[in-house]
Design a protein around this motif. Structure first.
Motif, PDB file in Angstrom:
ATOM      1  N   ARG A   1       1.022  -1.297   0.283  1.00 28.09           N
ATOM      2  CA  ARG A   1       0.041   0.170  -0.012  1.00 28.09           C
ATOM      3  C   ARG A   1       1.062   1.562  -0.083  1.00 28.09           C
ATOM      4  NH1 ARG A   1      -5.345  -0.195   1.237  1.00 28.09           N
ATOM      5  NH2 ARG A   1      -4.519  -1.703   2.313  1.00 28.09           N
ATOM      6  N   ILE A   2       1.205   1.842  -0.953  1.00 31.40           N
ATOM      7  CA  ILE A   2       1.663   2.808  -1.253  1.00 31.40           C
ATOM      8  C   ILE A   2       1.241   4.556  -0.739  1.00 31.40           C
ATOM      9  CG2 ILE A   2       2.803   2.011  -2.678  1.00 31.40           C
ATOM     10  CD1 ILE A   2       1.806   3.595  -4.772  1.00 31.40           C
ATOM     11  N   LYS A   3       0.178   4.286  -0.214  1.00 30.34           N
ATOM     12  CA  LYS A   3      -0.755   5.931   0.534  1.00 30.34           C
ATOM     13  C   LYS A   3      -1.811   5.089   1.192  1.00 30.34           C
ATOM     14  CE  LYS A   3      -4.162   5.209  -3.022  1.00 30.34           C
ATOM     15  NZ  LYS A   3      -5.377   5.812  -4.520  1.00 30.34           N
ATOM     16  N   GLU A   4      -1.689   6.217   2.131  1.00 28.06           N
ATOM     17  CA  GLU A   4      -2.423   5.272   4.077  1.00 28.06           C
ATOM     18  C   GLU A   4      -4.479   5.470   3.601  1.00 28.06           C
ATOM     19  OE1 GLU A   4      -1.559   5.638   7.292  1.00 28.06           O
ATOM     20  OE2 GLU A   4       0.233   6.119   5.740  1.00 28.06           O
ATOM     21  N   GLU A   5      -4.375   4.788   4.505  1.00 31.80           N
ATOM     22  CA  GLU A   5      -5.487   4.002   3.742  1.00 31.80           C
ATOM     23  C   GLU A   5      -6.959   5.731   4.405  1.00 31.80           C
ATOM     24  OE1 GLU A   5      -7.520   0.836   6.249  1.00 31.80           O
ATOM     25  OE2 GLU A   5      -6.091  -0.132   5.382  1.00 31.80           O
TER      26      GLU A   5
ATOM     27  N   SER B   1      -7.257  -7.092  -0.957  1.00 31.86           N
ATOM     28  CA  SER B   1      -7.837  -7.175  -2.190  1.00 31.86           C
ATOM     29  C   SER B   1      -6.943  -6.747  -3.096  1.00 31.86           C
ATOM     30  CB  SER B   1      -9.062  -5.583  -2.489  1.00 31.86           C
ATOM     31  OG  SER B   1      -8.950  -5.281  -3.633  1.00 31.86           O
ATOM     32  N   LEU B   2      -6.697  -6.935  -4.134  1.00 35.06           N
ATOM     33  CA  LEU B   2      -5.191  -6.972  -5.302  1.00 35.06           C
ATOM     34  C   LEU B   2      -4.943  -5.278  -5.817  1.00 35.06           C
ATOM     35  CD1 LEU B   2      -4.790 -10.242  -7.605  1.00 35.06           C
ATOM     36  CD2 LEU B   2      -2.782  -8.973  -5.266  1.00 35.06           C
ATOM     37  N   ARG B   3      -6.053  -4.501  -5.766  1.00 40.92           N
ATOM     38  CA  ARG B   3      -5.976  -3.461  -6.199  1.00 40.92           C
ATOM     39  C   ARG B   3      -6.220  -2.355  -4.738  1.00 40.92           C
ATOM     40  NH1 ARG B   3      -4.372  -5.698  -9.786  1.00 40.92           N
ATOM     41  NH2 ARG B   3      -4.514  -5.973 -11.483  1.00 40.92           N
TER      42      ARG B   3
ATOM     43  N   VAL C   1      -2.338 -12.940  -2.127  1.00 38.74           N
ATOM     44  CA  VAL C   1      -2.250 -14.013  -1.408  1.00 38.74           C
ATOM     45  C   VAL C   1      -1.838 -13.801   0.041  1.00 38.74           C
ATOM     46  CG1 VAL C   1       0.261 -15.455  -1.534  1.00 38.74           C
ATOM     47  CG2 VAL C   1      -1.067 -14.696  -2.871  1.00 38.74           C
ATOM     48  N   LEU C   2      -2.078 -14.514   0.743  1.00 37.38           N
ATOM     49  CA  LEU C   2      -2.422 -14.151   2.187  1.00 37.38           C
ATOM     50  C   LEU C   2      -0.568 -14.198   3.085  1.00 37.38           C
ATOM     51  CD1 LEU C   2      -5.418 -15.563   3.072  1.00 37.38           C
ATOM     52  CD2 LEU C   2      -5.276 -13.067   2.794  1.00 37.38           C
ATOM     53  N   HIS C   3      -0.157 -13.697   3.311  1.00 37.15           N
ATOM     54  CA  HIS C   3       0.720 -13.716   4.136  1.00 37.15           C
ATOM     55  C   HIS C   3       0.232 -13.915   5.914  1.00 37.15           C
ATOM     56  CE1 HIS C   3       4.116 -11.921   2.291  1.00 37.15           C
ATOM     57  NE2 HIS C   3       3.413 -12.203   1.078  1.00 37.15           N
ATOM     58  N   ASN C   4       1.117 -14.878   6.369  1.00 36.94           N
ATOM     59  CA  ASN C   4       0.212 -15.201   8.496  1.00 36.94           C
ATOM     60  C   ASN C   4      -0.528 -13.843   8.894  1.00 36.94           C
ATOM     61  OD1 ASN C   4       2.053 -17.176   7.885  1.00 36.94           O
ATOM     62  ND2 ASN C   4       3.325 -17.018   8.855  1.00 36.94           N
ATOM     63  N   LYS C   5       0.507 -12.671   8.528  1.00 36.99           N
ATOM     64  CA  LYS C   5      -0.534 -11.842   9.529  1.00 36.99           C
ATOM     65  C   LYS C   5      -1.371 -11.507   8.497  1.00 36.99           C
ATOM     66  CE  LYS C   5       2.428  -7.464   8.933  1.00 36.99           C
ATOM     67  NZ  LYS C   5       3.696  -6.850   8.857  1.00 36.99           N
TER      68      LYS C   5
ATOM     69  N   ASN D   1      10.472  -3.838  -4.484  1.00 35.09           N
ATOM     70  CA  ASN D   1       9.915  -4.560  -2.736  1.00 35.09           C
ATOM     71  C   ASN D   1       8.252  -4.349  -2.443  1.00 35.09           C
ATOM     72  OD1 ASN D   1      10.787  -5.866  -0.532  1.00 35.09           O
ATOM     73  ND2 ASN D   1      10.316  -4.486   0.715  1.00 35.09           N
ATOM     74  N   ARG D   2       7.677  -4.068  -4.122  1.00 31.85           N
ATOM     75  CA  ARG D   2       6.026  -3.725  -4.059  1.00 31.85           C
ATOM     76  C   ARG D   2       5.841  -4.849  -3.785  1.00 31.85           C
ATOM     77  NH1 ARG D   2       4.988   1.583  -6.427  1.00 31.85           N
ATOM     78  NH2 ARG D   2       3.172   0.617  -6.712  1.00 31.85           N
ATOM     79  N   ASP D   3       4.773  -5.876  -3.508  1.00 34.58           N
ATOM     80  CA  ASP D   3       4.463  -6.529  -3.100  1.00 34.58           C
ATOM     81  C   ASP D   3       3.146  -7.152  -3.998  1.00 34.58           C
ATOM     82  OD1 ASP D   3       3.518  -9.201  -3.018  1.00 34.58           O
ATOM     83  OD2 ASP D   3       4.028  -9.822  -1.073  1.00 34.58           O
ATOM     84  N   ALA D   4       3.076  -7.658  -5.876  1.00 32.12           N
ATOM     85  CA  ALA D   4       3.101  -7.689  -6.695  1.00 32.12           C
ATOM     86  C   ALA D   4       1.401  -8.789  -5.872  1.00 32.12           C
ATOM     87  CB  ALA D   4       3.586  -8.863  -7.829  1.00 32.12           C
ATOM     88  N   ASN D   5       1.621  -9.882  -5.762  1.00 29.72           N
ATOM     89  CA  ASN D   5       0.525 -10.597  -4.912  1.00 29.72           C
ATOM     90  C   ASN D   5      -0.323 -10.273  -3.920  1.00 29.72           C
ATOM     91  OD1 ASN D   5       1.044 -12.339  -7.307  1.00 29.72           O
ATOM     92  ND2 ASN D   5       2.781 -13.328  -6.070  1.00 29.72           N
ATOM     93  N   ARG D   6      -0.204  -9.089  -3.500  1.00 32.64           N
ATOM     94  CA  ARG D   6      -0.592  -8.371  -2.229  1.00 32.64           C
ATOM     95  C   ARG D   6      -1.211  -6.959  -2.996  1.00 32.64           C
ATOM     96  NH1 ARG D   6       2.027  -8.977   3.785  1.00 32.64           N
ATOM     97  NH2 ARG D   6       3.403  -8.552   2.654  1.00 32.64           N
ATOM     98  N   GLY D   7      -1.215  -6.749  -4.162  1.00 36.87           N
ATOM     99  CA  GLY D   7      -1.500  -5.707  -4.341  1.00 36.87           C
ATOM    100  C   GLY D   7      -1.083  -4.295  -4.927  1.00 36.87           C
ATOM    101  N   GLY D   8       0.535  -4.670  -4.906  1.00 37.65           N
ATOM    102  CA  GLY D   8       1.662  -3.383  -4.469  1.00 37.65           C
ATOM    103  C   GLY D   8       2.199  -3.377  -6.583  1.00 37.65           C
TER     104      GLY D   8
END
Lengths: 270, 395
Positions: free
Chosen positions: A264-268, B33-35, B67-71, B182-189
């Motif tokens: 997330r590159i911006k705040e919720e 959500s992926l976006r 894609v869910l991580h533990n937390k 370092n932006r996670d493609a499979n968690r929406g980044g």
């Protein structure tokens, strides 16, 4: 100290013979990529595989591919004891046919948490833990998994799998003749990756091998997976003989294991 | 069941999508959500979205497809229970942990398997069917034979992408973004590294892996015939203008197929309208053939932005409309109005009034309010665009 067994992904016969001669064979299970069922590495005809071993299938299979897999499974030689695979369709077939093969699900870039892994462990004998998580996340997964898991312990990581033949397309577009295995350097950051193509698509790998050996002796590990692709054989021998004193210097790359990814590159909004 | 399925990054876009003919929308909440960088929906907005849709007898699907991580597991059960309480029609998932949580806790939610799962064969679809999935979103790499086989052997509802951006990779099989940024493609980044260029040693031309967009307009009828149920538009980050344009064109195509009067010229016209709106070239990609370099972009590509979207109608009386400006327009411009339940029509601007009903020559300020006269009554949310294509040239 626990000494876990190694599942060694091999891509040519020479390395198989060398490792058999120079390493303690009892700790090695060879993993052979099968021709027409893999992307991104040299493969073996099923008849070429003589050892008691596992086979590797990393393609996402289309209708034709899944039908061919059913034929392969029916005629599989008895020395094949296990299978490592990415396609969920293969899992379904193995369940439906009550296959005796050891089933290891290597769902690349998924299986990032213990709930998902435990869900799949109801159907598979083991699961390869995702490489895309931190060391701490891996440790928590190992602790909470209901069966022993496979750790990706060493090797270049496949970071993109395309159905497209990207290198061929480049050649066709620019009338060039680059090899089906090449290095790509990103134009601004100058970071490099390796690309390998066959008829079934293109795989892109990290330019350096992920050294995850620090976790190789953890509890609840079924196998340490060692990917020999691009690695000098003498270093594979050192890994398998537990002689890796200078590896932290020679292979310092920790892939994504040291820093959490962000998304997330911006705040919720409140 | 044949369904036109629209993306919606926020409530405004969702309402526009339904008004322009979508049967269903897929949207994301703040988490899972992926976006991750779309505006997305708060829980109260999800509720409003469902009420709006259900009043129109339409459906809402919520993406829970990271894609869910533990937390990420923290709060997931509670979120799923909230979605069930809100009354969403289905959730779109890629991680089977979500199914397990739904089953273990008897949460009444219909499950669709995301394209992130890259389902390309009937056996994979059968696995998900046994887990309780009602629908599978097909891998974008699926060709006609793959799709037909999946339908024939599973009977599942099938959802297929028909328009929008393509990943170079199988969906879910790429972490280039993670590695490069370092932006996670499979968690929406996803930072879309596949749209960057690379160098190959000793080669002059830069390497590109960027695919052109997907466009399935000419195969919709065939897709219906082989059993695809839901026709999905990509783009939860897209604008209201994009959504209105694409949805209205595919609505017309599907309705004409149902009436058995779709003609090739209709498709050609719709494609010109859609391609101009998308600013990128598009192709059917994997459905009809194995894609080559012709389905990719290299440097020197044609990707032109335009300012075609001129305004959106806020109010309409018998002779006058109140229009919110979205791009510069002036007296003498030949424009086109299009909107819900109306045929596009051409209009030449002869007078423009500002919000105080004073004559002006040019609407130059972003989002300024203007009045235009001599126009028929039209729905709120109708749009004015520059007229580029003339339907009569396609007859």
């Amino acid at each position: 100290m626990i000494k876990n067994n190694n599942l060694v992904l091999v891509t040519n016969n020479e390395i198989v013979e060398t490792l058999k001669n120079k390493c303690q064979e009892s700790s090695i299970t060879f993993l052979f990529p099968v021709k027409d069922f893999c992307v991104g590495m040299p493969c073996f005809e099923i008849e070429e595989i003589k050892e008691e071993s596992y086979i590797y299938i990393n393609r996402i299979l289309d209708k034709e591919g899944i039908n061919n897999f059913k034929k392969l499974l029916k005629n599989l030689p008895s020395n094949i004891k296990g299978i490592v695979f990415d396609d969920i369709g293969i899992l379904n077939i193995l369940i439906e046919t009550k296959s005796k093969l050891t089933k290891i699900l290597f769902l690349s870039h998924s299986n990032c948490n213990y709930e998902t892994i435990n869900s799949f462990l109801e159907y598979a004998d083991s699961v390869v833990i995702s490489t895309d998580i931190t060391k701490e996340e891996t440790e928590e997964i190992l602790k909470k998994a209901i069966k022993p898991l496979v750790l990706y312990a060493f090797g270049h990581v496949a970071i993109m799998y395309s159905r497209r033949t990207l290198l061929t397309n480049y050649n066709n577009h620019f009338k060039t003749n680059i090899e089906k295995e090449t290095t790509l350097e990103e134009s601004i950051s100058k970071k490099s990756v390796k690309a390998i193509e066959n008829n079934y698509g293109t795989m892109i790998y990290t330019n350096e091998p992920f050294n995850n050996l620090a976790l190789q002796n953890s509890s609840n590990i079924f196998y340490n997976l060692i990917n020999t692709l691009f690695i000098p054989t003498e270093d594979i021998i050192k890994i398998l003989n537990n002689n890796t004193d200078n590896f932290e210097d020679k292979y310092p790359y920790k892939y994504l294991s040291e820093e959490e990814t962000i998304f997330r590159i911006k705040e919720e909004r409140p | 069941m044949i369904e036109l399925l629209a993306p919606a990054g926020n409530l405004e876009r969702l309402k526009i999508a339904y008004l322009y003919g979508a049967d269903a929308c897929y949207i994301g909440g703040y988490r899972f959500s992926l976006r991750a960088n779309a505006i997305n929906f708060s829980n109260s907005e999800l509720k409003e979205a469902c009420e709006f849709a259900h009043n129109l007898n339409k459906r809402v699907y919520v993406t829970v497809n990271i894609v869910l991580h533990n937390k990420d597991l923290d709060g997931l059960k509670e979120y799923l229970e909230e979605l069930a309480d809100i009354g969403v029609d289905a959730i779109i998932i890629s991680d089977i942990a979500v199914i397990k949580i739904i089953k273990d806790n008897n949460i009444p939610l219909e499950v669709h398997i995301s394209t992130q799962a890259s389902t390309l064969n009937a056996e994979a679809a059968l696995f998900y069917k046994k887990l309780g999935a009602k629908r599978v979103v097909l891998a974008r790499e699926a060709n006609r034979e793959d799709i037909k086989d999946i339908k024939d052997k599973t009977g599942l509802d099938l959802e297929g992408f028909i328009q929008g951006a393509m990943c170079t990779s199988f969906s879910g099989k790429c972490v280039l973004s993670n590695v490069f940024t370092n932006r996670d493609a499979n968690r929406g980044g996803c930072a879309q590294i596949c749209r960057w260029t690379f160098d190959i040693e000793n080669e002059r031309e830069p390497f590109s892996m960027t695919p052109k967009d997907l466009n399935m307009a000419k195969y919709i009828e065939d897709m219906i015939n082989i059993g695809v149920n839901s026709f999905k538009i990509e783009g939860r980050m897209r604008s209201v203008y994009y959504i209105a344009t694409i949805i209205s064109e595919y609505r017309k195509i599907i309705d004409k197929i149902k009436m058995h009067n779709l003609k090739l010229n209709d498709i050609l016209y719709s494609n010109d309208i859609m391609n101009r709106c998308a600013n990128r070239e598009s192709a059917p990609q994997f459905y009809d053939k194995f894609p080559s370099d012709k389905e990719q972009y290299y440097l020197g590509r044609t990707e032109e932005s335009n300012q075609d979207f001129l305004g959106i109608v806020l109010e309409s009386s018998d002779n006058e409309i109140l229009l919110e400006q979205r791009n510069y327009f002036k007296i003498g411009d030949v424009v086109e109005f299009f909107g819900p339940n109306m045929e596009p029509f051409t209009y030449t601007i002869t007078k423009i009034y500002n919000e105080n009903h004073e004559n002006i020559d040019i609407a130059r300020h972003p989002r300024m309010l203007t009045y235009l006269s001599g126009l028929p009554k039209m729905s709120k949310g109708s749009m004015m665009r520059l007229k580029v294509f003339d339907k009569s040239n396609y007859l």
